[in-house]
Every structure is written in structure tokens, then in C-alpha cells.
Design a protein around this motif. Sequence first.
Motif, PDB file in Angstrom:
ATOM      1  N   GLU A  25       0.836  -1.209   0.000  1.00  0.00           N
ATOM      2  CA  GLU A  25       0.000   0.000   0.000  1.00  0.00           C
ATOM      3  C   GLU A  25       0.867   1.253   0.000  1.00  0.00           C
ATOM      4  O   GLU A  25       0.558   2.236  -0.679  1.00  0.00           O
ATOM      5  CB  GLU A  25      -0.937  -0.004   1.212  1.00  0.00           C
ATOM      6  N   VAL A  28       2.244   1.737  -3.471  1.00  0.00           N
ATOM      7  CA  VAL A  28       1.206   2.255  -4.373  1.00  0.00           C
ATOM      8  C   VAL A  28       1.042   3.756  -4.167  1.00  0.00           C
ATOM      9  O   VAL A  28       0.966   4.530  -5.131  1.00  0.00           O
ATOM     10  CB  VAL A  28      -0.135   1.505  -4.174  1.00  0.00           C
ATOM     11  N   ARG A  29       1.018   4.189  -2.904  1.00  0.00           N
ATOM     12  CA  ARG A  29       0.955   5.638  -2.628  1.00  0.00           C
ATOM     13  C   ARG A  29       2.185   6.329  -3.220  1.00  0.00           C
ATOM     14  O   ARG A  29       2.097   7.414  -3.792  1.00  0.00           O
ATOM     15  CB  ARG A  29       0.886   5.905  -1.121  1.00  0.00           C
ATOM     16  N   ALA A  31       3.966   5.432  -5.817  1.00  0.00           N
ATOM     17  CA  ALA A  31       3.840   5.513  -7.278  1.00  0.00           C
ATOM     18  C   ALA A  31       2.977   6.709  -7.671  1.00  0.00           C
ATOM     19  O   ALA A  31       3.305   7.440  -8.603  1.00  0.00           O
ATOM     20  CB  ALA A  31       3.245   4.222  -7.835  1.00  0.00           C
ATOM     21  N   ARG A  32       1.898   6.903  -6.922  1.00  0.00           N
ATOM     22  CA  ARG A  32       1.027   8.061  -7.204  1.00  0.00           C
ATOM     23  C   ARG A  32       1.785   9.370  -6.965  1.00  0.00           C
ATOM     24  O   ARG A  32       1.691  10.311  -7.754  1.00  0.00           O
ATOM     25  CB  ARG A  32      -0.216   8.005  -6.338  1.00  0.00           C
ATOM     26  N   LEU A  33       2.531   9.431  -5.856  1.00  0.00           N
ATOM     27  CA  LEU A  33       3.280  10.654  -5.535  1.00  0.00           C
ATOM     28  C   LEU A  33       4.379  10.915  -6.557  1.00  0.00           C
ATOM     29  O   LEU A  33       4.622  12.064  -6.937  1.00  0.00           O
ATOM     30  CB  LEU A  33       3.883  10.543  -4.134  1.00  0.00           C
ATOM     31  N   TYR A  34       5.061   9.860  -6.988  1.00  0.00           N
ATOM     32  CA  TYR A  34       6.126   9.990  -7.991  1.00  0.00           C
ATOM     33  C   TYR A  34       5.598  10.695  -9.237  1.00  0.00           C
ATOM     34  O   TYR A  34       6.270  11.529  -9.822  1.00  0.00           O
ATOM     35  CB  TYR A  34       6.657   8.600  -8.358  1.00  0.00           C
ATOM     36  N   ASN A  35       4.381  10.358  -9.616  1.00  0.00           N
ATOM     37  CA  ASN A  35       3.798  10.902 -10.840  1.00  0.00           C
ATOM     38  C   ASN A  35       2.935  12.141 -10.619  1.00  0.00           C
ATOM     39  O   ASN A  35       2.436  12.711 -11.574  1.00  0.00           O
ATOM     40  CB  ASN A  35       2.975   9.809 -11.536  1.00  0.00           C
ATOM     41  N   ALA A  36       2.767  12.560  -9.356  1.00  0.00           N
ATOM     42  CA  ALA A  36       1.914  13.709  -9.044  1.00  0.00           C
ATOM     43  C   ALA A  36       2.701  15.019  -9.141  1.00  0.00           C
ATOM     44  O   ALA A  36       3.914  15.044  -8.932  1.00  0.00           O
ATOM     45  CB  ALA A  36       1.350  13.559  -7.634  1.00  0.00           C
ATOM     46  N   LYS A 112       5.307  10.573   3.290  1.00  0.00           N
ATOM     47  CA  LYS A 112       5.334  10.549   1.831  1.00  0.00           C
ATOM     48  C   LYS A 112       6.704  10.149   1.276  1.00  0.00           C
ATOM     49  O   LYS A 112       6.777   9.493   0.241  1.00  0.00           O
ATOM     50  CB  LYS A 112       4.924  11.915   1.278  1.00  0.00           C
ATOM     51  N   ASP A 115       7.000   6.513   1.429  1.00  0.00           N
ATOM     52  CA  ASP A 115       6.147   5.921   0.388  1.00  0.00           C
ATOM     53  C   ASP A 115       6.892   5.903  -0.951  1.00  0.00           C
ATOM     54  O   ASP A 115       6.875   4.888  -1.659  1.00  0.00           O
ATOM     55  CB  ASP A 115       4.826   6.698   0.241  1.00  0.00           C
TER      56      ASP A 115
END
Length: 119
Positions: A25, A28-29, A31-36, A112, A115
Motif C-alpha cells: 500500500e 502504491v501511494r 507511485a502516485r506521488l512519484y507521478n503527481a 510521503k 512511500d
Amino acid sequence: NWGVAAKSAIPIPPEPAMTEKERIESAVRGARLYNAPEFGCGSCHANYGRAQQLKWDAWGTIVQPRNLTLGVYRGGRRGEDLYARLYGGIVPSGMTAFHDRVANASPDAPNKLWDIVHF
């Protein structure tokens, strides 16, 4: 400069103890932050660093952001090493420091930076 740096060590919190499910989990968070836009890692490490994106560093030398898929990192590949690089940035290369993302975070919020390291 080394002496000054040694006086202000990067505060690396212990890596959270997690179950395998919690670690996934966290990744996954991450990965979202990397691309945000909040972190924007992909703007320099396009295609996770596989795309050649040449840049100028502070000394006028051409550098290429690290290919993150190889698992080879200057300064070490332990979680603590990666956390420190995210926290403090790599100033001469132009890599942003993200210490404010954890310094201003609520104590009960997921860290973060950990993550992204897990990702």
C-alpha cells in the motif's frame, strides 16, 4: 563545506515496521506521488530515468538524471540513503529537496518520502 554539512544531519526517521500488505500500500501511494505534481519526479526522471534527459548542473556540466530502474544509486541504495536524497535534494544537480513535504505533515499521515522510497 563538509564540516557545515556534518553539523546539520538529515533527520531520517526509522523505516516504519510494516506488514507485506502495508508495504505494498505504501509503494502504491509512492507511485502516485512519484507521478503527481506535488513531487514531479517524472519531470526529470522521464520513463523512470530511462529516457535521456540531459541537463546542466551548477558547475556547467551536462548531467543525466539517474535511471531509477537499474537499482544503482550514488550515495547508496538503502532506504535511508534514498530517503536522505529525497529529503535534502541534490542541490548542484538541480534535484529538489522535499523536506517540507514531511516537516509540515500531520503526525498521523503516512510519511510521503518513505512511500516514494518503497515505490
